[in-house]
Design a protein around this motif. Structure first.
Motif, PDB file in Angstrom:
ATOM      1  N   CYS A   1     -10.703  -2.815  -6.164  1.00 52.63           N
ATOM      2  CA  CYS A   1     -10.127  -3.167  -4.855  1.00 52.63           C
ATOM      3  C   CYS A   1     -11.162  -4.053  -4.178  1.00 52.63           C
ATOM      4  CB  CYS A   1      -9.893  -1.877  -4.067  1.00 52.63           C
ATOM      5  SG  CYS A   1      -8.944  -2.096  -2.542  1.00 52.63           S
TER       6      CYS A   1
ATOM      7  N   CYS B   1      -3.663   1.019  -4.301  1.00 51.79           N
ATOM      8  CA  CYS B   1      -4.846   1.867  -4.499  1.00 51.79           C
ATOM      9  C   CYS B   1      -4.437   3.280  -4.902  1.00 51.79           C
ATOM     10  CB  CYS B   1      -5.661   1.993  -3.218  1.00 51.79           C
ATOM     11  SG  CYS B   1      -5.928   0.494  -2.314  1.00 51.79           S
TER      12      CYS B   1
ATOM     13  N   HIS C   1       0.787  -1.230   0.000  1.00 39.03           N
ATOM     14  CA  HIS C   1       0.000   0.000   0.000  1.00 39.03           C
ATOM     15  C   HIS C   1       0.822   1.284   0.000  1.00 39.03           C
ATOM     16  CE1 HIS C   1      -3.196  -2.909   0.888  1.00 39.03           C
ATOM     17  NE2 HIS C   1      -3.945  -2.049   0.255  1.00 39.03           N
TER      18      HIS C   1
ATOM     19  N   HIS D   1      -1.016  -4.887  -6.248  1.00 38.12           N
ATOM     20  CA  HIS D   1      -2.182  -4.048  -5.958  1.00 38.12           C
ATOM     21  C   HIS D   1      -1.755  -2.803  -5.199  1.00 38.12           C
ATOM     22  CE1 HIS D   1      -6.249  -2.904  -4.663  1.00 38.12           C
ATOM     23  NE2 HIS D   1      -5.658  -2.609  -3.520  1.00 38.12           N
TER      24      HIS D   1
END
Ligand SMILES: [Zn+2]
Length: 348
Positions: free
Chosen positions: A322, A246, A211, A244
């Motif tokens: 997500c 965001c 993240h 991944h």
């Protein structure tokens, strides 16, 4: 992605997802969820509610399977939370009820400095990591080679937030890059160990959330702290990896495209066509359907519009951006695979 004029023989869901992750021709664009599509409605449907569905393998597998059997996705992803390995590391968890995500109590960090980082001997036998490993085995048995089973292992930046607290970890990254890199270097072994265990259990691919989100850190930060580590993951974890992150990430997609990962799970804050131009076929894109506005509060028409925008841009796999809100309707989720099928029919 699809070679013009070439007819691709019919594929099953697993073949379709794996081909798209390699940017090879597909019979139609796969619908893929690298993160959770669990909802309260689905939990009720198969009697597998949170928090137990995050801790008991049979319930985890049963809830995850609905992504394929009810929603028509080409993938099944049983790791609904971002806290499984953090729980095994010793973080305190707020487990919540079925209408809420479990979270790490980040105001009670377990470590302050790099020397305190210890990977416990039971990392892979702790209830919350073992649950994932066992659920993947169940799904592999149940779905054979028909559906892509996607696991998930958290990257060291995310683990840093969980174990040190978000603010202390970000402050350390400003004050002491050397110490921050040392922390990431130790934490990366958690990512590797948990990932390898899921591959051994039968995972076809792994989502790797790290993240370094658009609103908290810059693209330059990504290049400084994470690019090399992500290249190392792509080398050491022998399945396609789906990174991944965001938020708005176009400022780091060039770096992400250099990692050797198979795909980037990208947020609706990024324009599909612009993103495709940046990554230039070095990495597949997946995701982009907006969660809080579109899937959660709008109807099938808007869902369809966003699916088409991705397909028109040549995005290789389509799905939510997500983990979806737990109150999302089944109707909106089913619309994703319907829209993908219609788009292909309209172009035959
Ligand atoms: Zn996310």
């Amino acid at each position: 992605m699809e070679t013009t004029g070439e007819v691709v023989p019919a594929m099953n869901s697993r073949q379709r997802v794996l081909a798209a992750l390699r940017r090879e021709p597909v019979d139609r664009t796969p619908v893929c969820n690298p993160t959770s599509v669990a909802t309260v409605e689905l939990m009720d449907l198969v009697d597998a509610p949170f928090p137990d569905a995050n801790r008991i393998p049979e319930l985890m597998a049963r809830l995850a399977a609905t992504g394929h059997t009810e929603l028509g996705f080409d993938s099944i992803m049983p790791v609904f939370t971002i806290i499984q390995e953090s729980s095994a590391l010793g973080c305190k968890i707020q487990w919540e009820q079925k209408d809420n995500w479990p979270t790490v109590k980040m105001r009670e960090p377990i470590w302050q400095d790099v020397d305190e980082i210890r990977i416990p001997a039971n990392l892979l036998t702790h209830q919350d990591t073992r649950c994932v490993i066992e659920a993947i085995k169940i799904l592999r048995r149940e779905f054979g080679n028909e559906v892509a089973v996607i696991g998930k292992t958290m990257g060291p930046w995310s683990l840093g937030y969980h174990c040190f607290g978000v603010e202390p970890f970000l402050l350390m990254s400003l004050d002491n890059p050397g110490r921050t890199k040392a922390c990431l270097d130790r934490l990366k072994e958690v990512t590797i160990q948990f990932g390898l265990a899921q591959i051994e259990a039968g995972a076809d691919a792994l989502t790797l959330p790290d993240h370094a989100t658009g609103d908290l850190v810059s693209g330059e930060y990504y290049a400084r702290y994470l690019r090399e580590l992500h290249i190392e993951f792509a080398e050491r974890l022998p399945v396609p990896l789906i990174l991944h992150i965001c938020g708005k990430t176009v400022d780091r997609m060039e770096y992400i495209a250099q990692t050797g990962m198979a795909a980037f799970h990208y947020d609706s804050k990024n324009d599909p066509a612009e993103s495709m131009r940046i990554v230039r076929n070095r990495i597949s894109l997946v995701g982009n359907i907006n969660n809080p506005e579109t899937l959660f509060s709008k109807g099938p028409e808007q869902v369809r519009r966003e699916v088409y925008r991705n397909l028109d841009a040549g995005v290789q796999l389509v799905g939510p951006e997500c983990a979806i809100p737990l109150q999302t309707t089944i109707e909106n989720l089913k619309e994703i695979s319907k829209a993908v099928r219609d788009w292909h029919l309209e172009r035959q």
